[in-house]
Design a protein around this motif. Sequence first.
Motif, PDB file in Angstrom:
ATOM      1  N   GLN A 145       0.834  -1.204   0.000  1.00 43.10           N
ATOM      2  CA  GLN A 145       0.000   0.000   0.000  1.00 43.10           C
ATOM      3  C   GLN A 145       0.870   1.255   0.000  1.00 43.10           C
ATOM      4  O   GLN A 145       0.572   2.234  -0.694  1.00 43.10           O
ATOM      5  N   LEU A 146       1.969   1.228   0.739  1.00 42.87           N
ATOM      6  CA  LEU A 146       2.887   2.367   0.742  1.00 42.87           C
ATOM      7  C   LEU A 146       3.549   2.541  -0.618  1.00 42.87           C
ATOM      8  O   LEU A 146       3.786   3.671  -1.064  1.00 42.87           O
ATOM      9  N   VAL A 147       3.839   1.440  -1.300  1.00 41.63           N
ATOM     10  CA  VAL A 147       4.419   1.524  -2.643  1.00 41.63           C
ATOM     11  C   VAL A 147       3.433   2.182  -3.606  1.00 41.63           C
ATOM     12  O   VAL A 147       3.812   3.026  -4.434  1.00 41.63           O
ATOM     13  N   LEU A 148       2.160   1.836  -3.509  1.00 36.52           N
ATOM     14  CA  LEU A 148       1.152   2.446  -4.377  1.00 36.52           C
ATOM     15  C   LEU A 148       1.011   3.939  -4.089  1.00 36.52           C
ATOM     16  O   LEU A 148       0.788   4.747  -4.999  1.00 36.52           O
ATOM     17  N   ILE A 149       1.146   4.312  -2.822  1.00 34.87           N
ATOM     18  CA  ILE A 149       1.125   5.736  -2.480  1.00 34.87           C
ATOM     19  C   ILE A 149       2.350   6.427  -3.063  1.00 34.87           C
ATOM     20  O   ILE A 149       2.259   7.540  -3.599  1.00 34.87           O
ATOM     21  N   ALA A 150       3.514   5.764  -2.974  1.00 34.43           N
ATOM     22  CA  ALA A 150       4.731   6.335  -3.554  1.00 34.43           C
ATOM     23  C   ALA A 150       4.587   6.510  -5.062  1.00 34.43           C
ATOM     24  O   ALA A 150       5.050   7.504  -5.640  1.00 34.43           O
ATOM     25  N   ARG A 151       3.936   5.553  -5.720  1.00 33.94           N
ATOM     26  CA  ARG A 151       3.710   5.669  -7.161  1.00 33.94           C
ATOM     27  C   ARG A 151       2.861   6.902  -7.483  1.00 33.94           C
ATOM     28  O   ARG A 151       3.131   7.630  -8.449  1.00 33.94           O
ATOM     29  N   ALA A 152       1.837   7.146  -6.667  1.00 35.14           N
ATOM     30  CA  ALA A 152       1.001   8.328  -6.870  1.00 35.14           C
ATOM     31  C   ALA A 152       1.799   9.612  -6.627  1.00 35.14           C
ATOM     32  O   ALA A 152       1.620  10.611  -7.338  1.00 35.14           O
ATOM     33  N   MET A 153       2.689   9.593  -5.648  1.00 32.33           N
ATOM     34  CA  MET A 153       3.520  10.769  -5.384  1.00 32.33           C
ATOM     35  C   MET A 153       4.469  11.033  -6.552  1.00 32.33           C
ATOM     36  O   MET A 153       4.692  12.186  -6.944  1.00 32.33           O
ATOM     37  N   ALA A 154       5.030   9.972  -7.115  1.00 26.33           N
ATOM     38  CA  ALA A 154       5.920  10.132  -8.267  1.00 26.33           C
ATOM     39  C   ALA A 154       5.165  10.678  -9.470  1.00 26.33           C
ATOM     40  O   ALA A 154       5.745  11.314 -10.353  1.00 26.33           O
ATOM     41  N   GLN A 155       3.874  10.446  -9.514  1.00 26.52           N
ATOM     42  CA  GLN A 155       3.025  10.982 -10.583  1.00 26.52           C
ATOM     43  C   GLN A 155       2.933  12.503 -10.498  1.00 26.52           C
ATOM     44  O   GLN A 155       2.580  13.170 -11.465  1.00 26.52           O
ATOM     45  N   GLN A 156       3.245  13.044  -9.304  1.00 29.05           N
ATOM     46  CA  GLN A 156       3.274  14.482  -9.028  1.00 29.05           C
ATOM     47  C   GLN A 156       1.892  15.124  -9.124  1.00 29.05           C
ATOM     48  O   GLN A 156       1.776  16.315  -9.394  1.00 29.05           O
ATOM     49  N   ALA A 157       0.866  14.336  -8.922  1.00 28.54           N
ATOM     50  CA  ALA A 157      -0.480  14.881  -8.786  1.00 28.54           C
ATOM     51  C   ALA A 157      -0.675  15.306  -7.341  1.00 28.54           C
ATOM     52  O   ALA A 157      -0.176  14.654  -6.421  1.00 28.54           O
ATOM     53  N   ARG A 158      -1.413  16.382  -7.127  1.00 29.55           N
ATOM     54  CA  ARG A 158      -1.591  16.896  -5.772  1.00 29.55           C
ATOM     55  C   ARG A 158      -2.929  16.495  -5.149  1.00 29.55           C
ATOM     56  O   ARG A 158      -3.195  16.821  -3.998  1.00 29.55           O
ATOM     57  N   ILE A 159      -3.752  15.794  -5.909  1.00 29.96           N
ATOM     58  CA  ILE A 159      -4.989  15.246  -5.365  1.00 29.96           C
ATOM     59  C   ILE A 159      -4.875  13.731  -5.404  1.00 29.96           C
ATOM     60  O   ILE A 159      -4.629  13.149  -6.460  1.00 29.96           O
TER      61      ILE A 159
END
Length: 265
Positions: A145-159
């Motif tokens: 789950q933390l990896v999936l969150i990291a993937r979203a952060m790398a996407q650089q979306a703020r929502i």
Amino acid sequence: MSLCVNNLSFSYGPRQVLRNVSFQAQRGEVLSVLGPNGAGKSTLFRCMLGLLTPTSGGTQIDGRDVAHMGASQLSRAIAYIPQSHNPVFNFSVLDMVLMGTTAQLGRFSAPGAAQRAQAEEALAQLGIAHLRDRGYCRISGGERQLVLIARAMAQQARILVMDEPSASLDFGNRLRVMETVGKLAQEGYAVIQSTHDPEQAYRYSHRILALYGGQVAAFGTPQETMKNTLISQLYGVPVAGFSLMEDTARVFLPVKDINTKECMK
């Protein structure tokens, strides 16, 4: 960056699933979408992400209608984090996070040094850099789950839109994931999560959107919304006293009030 849903309705054929749903999610806060099975939470998320077209109303991100944003534009603004993910191949953790950078690349381009740096920074921020070379299928559910969150952060979306991020995790991993969610809000992300857990919603949210029968049953701060009558309505069980209705049980303090009237006209 803010997300605003205005009078959104959606039907599957003759069956209406959502009716005039309106709310706002602001940067720096966690918004929990609470409701029983069949309340319309997943359908709402699909409409917000542009995967379904509402029958009326819509979603705006910083005033721009999601229906008029291309896939690349949308992916730079909003990221989706599923409840679970089981890829066919056992990609490394770093490769899983690098997948979040594809919106920054051309159709036939591969991630380069800049994207790798973004992925490694996201892993470091979440304290899981030591997992970078591990196989994604060989780590624990909480780590995934933390990896999936990291993937979203790398996407650089703020929502960030999260589908029950702590579901099926043990107690310790639930706490770790929800603490991470809180830190992301403190760093300026707007986090929208669905949950079936009223106690979690009360503890970790700045605002709560309660859905019942496809309509908004309540929207506001945890103190405003989390009443015994609401819990009884949502889940069809008598509630004599909600155990966490004390400010001392809150993990976060509510953010300052935001004006939602402009969004919901």
